[in-house]
Design an enzyme around this catalytic site. Structure first.
Site, mmCIF file in Angstrom:
data_model
loop_
_atom_site.group_PDB
_atom_site.id
_atom_site.type_symbol
_atom_site.label_atom_id
_atom_site.label_comp_id
_atom_site.label_asym_id
_atom_site.label_seq_id
_atom_site.Cartn_x
_atom_site.Cartn_y
_atom_site.Cartn_z
ATOM 1 N N LYS A 1 0.799 -1.228 0.000
ATOM 2 C CA LYS A 1 0.000 0.000 0.000
ATOM 3 C C LYS A 1 0.833 1.279 0.000
ATOM 4 O O LYS A 1 0.422 2.263 -0.597
ATOM 5 C CB LYS A 1 -1.001 0.001 1.152
ATOM 6 C CG LYS A 1 -0.381 0.061 2.520
ATOM 7 C CD LYS A 1 -1.463 0.041 3.600
ATOM 8 C CE LYS A 1 -0.842 0.192 4.963
ATOM 9 N NZ LYS A 1 -1.381 -0.752 5.938
ATOM 10 N N ARG B 1 -7.719 0.330 16.603
ATOM 11 C CA ARG B 1 -8.118 0.657 15.244
ATOM 12 C C ARG B 1 -9.203 -0.347 14.903
ATOM 13 O O ARG B 1 -10.158 -0.469 15.653
ATOM 14 C CB ARG B 1 -6.911 0.629 14.288
ATOM 15 C CG ARG B 1 -7.153 1.458 13.026
ATOM 16 C CD ARG B 1 -5.955 1.493 12.077
ATOM 17 N NE ARG B 1 -5.763 0.199 11.412
ATOM 18 C CZ ARG B 1 -4.815 -0.025 10.480
ATOM 19 N NH1 ARG B 1 -3.986 0.947 10.138
ATOM 20 N NH2 ARG B 1 -4.694 -1.201 9.914
HETATM 21 C C1 LIG Z 1 -0.551 -1.528 6.551
HETATM 22 C C2 LIG Z 1 -0.948 -2.785 7.205
HETATM 23 C C3 LIG Z 1 0.005 -3.772 7.464
HETATM 24 C C4 LIG Z 1 1.475 -3.601 7.151
HETATM 25 O O1 LIG Z 1 2.096 -2.946 8.194
HETATM 26 P P1 LIG Z 1 3.696 -2.691 8.190
HETATM 27 O O2 LIG Z 1 3.953 -2.042 9.488
HETATM 28 O O3 LIG Z 1 3.978 -1.814 7.016
HETATM 29 O O4 LIG Z 1 4.343 -4.010 8.067
HETATM 30 C C5 LIG Z 1 -0.429 -4.951 8.042
HETATM 31 N N1 LIG Z 1 -1.725 -5.144 8.363
HETATM 32 C C6 LIG Z 1 -2.668 -4.220 8.129
HETATM 33 C C7 LIG Z 1 -4.082 -4.514 8.501
HETATM 34 C C8 LIG Z 1 -2.310 -3.001 7.552
HETATM 35 O O5 LIG Z 1 -3.261 -2.074 7.336
#
Ligand SMILES: *Cc1c(COP(=O)(O)O)cnc(C)c1O
Length: 366
Positions: A45, A140
């Site tokens: 992302k 969250r």
């Molecule tokens: C963005 C995201 C991740 C990835 O997190 P990082 O800290 O970049 O490894 C994992 N799980 C969810 C639900 C996310 O939104």
């Protein structure tokens, strides 16, 4: 979107994306996770689902690609990537059709949405896989622990969906750190659900980049078998202290802007002062006359706090929507109009840069 091109190549600003380094980082993280039998989904992302990044992750050994946006996943599919795709953000009720059609698996926490997903899946003669998100305290997304069993009791009746796992996300919103305690809690919930409803959960998705330390120290409970990793692969950092992770690159991405003006001017503004263009009243240190350079990167392209000049003796003074102001008085090499200056990016700067239509993306070493 209009962009200024010369011979088909946009000039500045641009960001280089070292595909080889991303593949290398992926290999390192995947093999670390493999020591605990944890499979990794690569999270794209922060690069807006940049297809070559996804391919580098796949070559590096991730089992699937995860992203929070439909647009990104569809971009990767259109680029010919055929792996499994996981939707990492809760699907909106208004997009359940797209979710079942274009996503192999999604994360969920609302019964209304699951009902709609189930209906949409039936309509398309599919069964949609879901991971239920549990909130272990980061506040969250996710089902609160007390509500999980009754939730599953309802969800399990929906025949268009298949509950394939439990997941949790930590260290994102409130900075809650993954620990042996909260990971054990997740495992207990999995076992409780399996026993109560007589089913097997394939995914126990407890980890993101904040869990590397827990994994490498051997404290991650054995049943945690899935990680969703973005930052550690892209920027080579764990995310609790943002320490560089051993044997990974921190510089797969470099942002370049061009110097538009260089002038010797005072460090203090002249005249009485109100708010700046962004409604802030800034303070400036009086360092006498300094050499100032303006670069064609602005708040429209990047989170200014998230970039660092590679040349350590250059300092960022501030930025407006289109200009970055630098103090180049002490730069090692004289800074001149037309010079291209390089900056490292942190995660939020990377996200903004990749999203900005004004910054050209230049993959290298692929
Ligand atoms: C963005 C995201 C991740 C990835 O997190 P990082 O800290 O970049 O490894 C994992 N799980 C969810 C639900 C996310 O939104």
């Amino acid at each position: 979107m209009f962009r200024y091109f010369v011979n088909g190549i946009a000039v500045t600003p641009y960001i280089t994306i070292d595909i080889d380094k991303i593949e290398h980082n992926t290999r390192q993280i995947v093999s670390l996770c493999a020591t605990r039998e944890i499979k990794v989904s690569g999270v794209t992302k922060a690069t807006c689902g940049y297809p070559q990044v996804a391919n580098a992750m796949l070559r590096g050994g991730v089992i699937s690609i995860a992203d929070s946006r439909f647009e990104n996943i569809i971009r990767m599919k259109n680029a010919g990537i055929t792996c499994d795709f996981m939707l990492l953000r809760l699907p909106p009720l208004s997009a359940v059709e797209t979710t079942v059609q274009a996503m192999d698996i999604s994360v969920n926490s609302e019964l209304d949405v699951l009902e709609a997903l189930s209906k949409a899946a039936h309509k398309h003669t599919k069964q949609h896989k879901v991971i239920l998100m549990v909130d272990l305290g980061d506040l969250r997304e996710g089902i609160w622990i007390d509500e999980l069993i009754p939730f599953v009791q309802q969800a399990i009746r929906l025949t268009g969906i298949k509950i394939v796992g439990l997941g949790t996300n930590l260290a994102c919103f409130s900075g809650v750190v993954p620990s042996e305690d909260n990971m054990t809690k997740l495992v207990q919930l999995v076992e409780q659900i399996e026993a109560t409803f007589n089913l097997h959960l394939d995914y126990v998705s407890g980890a993101n980049s904040s869990a590397l330390q827990l994994i490498s120290s051997g404290q991650m409970p054995a049943r945690i078998n899935h990680a969703r990793i973005g930052e550690a692969i892209l920027l080579g950092r764990e995310t609790i202290k943002r320490k560089a992770w051993p044997n990974t690159f921190q510089d797969a991405f470099t942002l370049y802007g061009e110097v538009l003006e260089v002038k010797d001017k005072p460090s203090l503004p002249v005249g009485s002062r109100g708010q700046d263009a962004f409604g802030q009243e800034s303070t400036f240190a009086d360092r006498g006359k300094i050499r100032r350079a303006l670069v064609n990167i602005g708040r429209e392209d990047v989170v200014i706090d998230g970039i660092t000049p590679l040349e350590k003796r250059i300092q960022i003074i501030g930025a407006s929507s289109g200009y970055l102001a630098l103090d180049v008085t002490n730069a090692n090499k004289t800074v001149s109009v037309g010079d291209q200056l390089a900056f490292s990016v942190n995660y939020s700067a990377l996200l903004a840069v990749m999203t900005s239509e004004y910054v050209e993306k230049r993959p290298i070493n692929y």
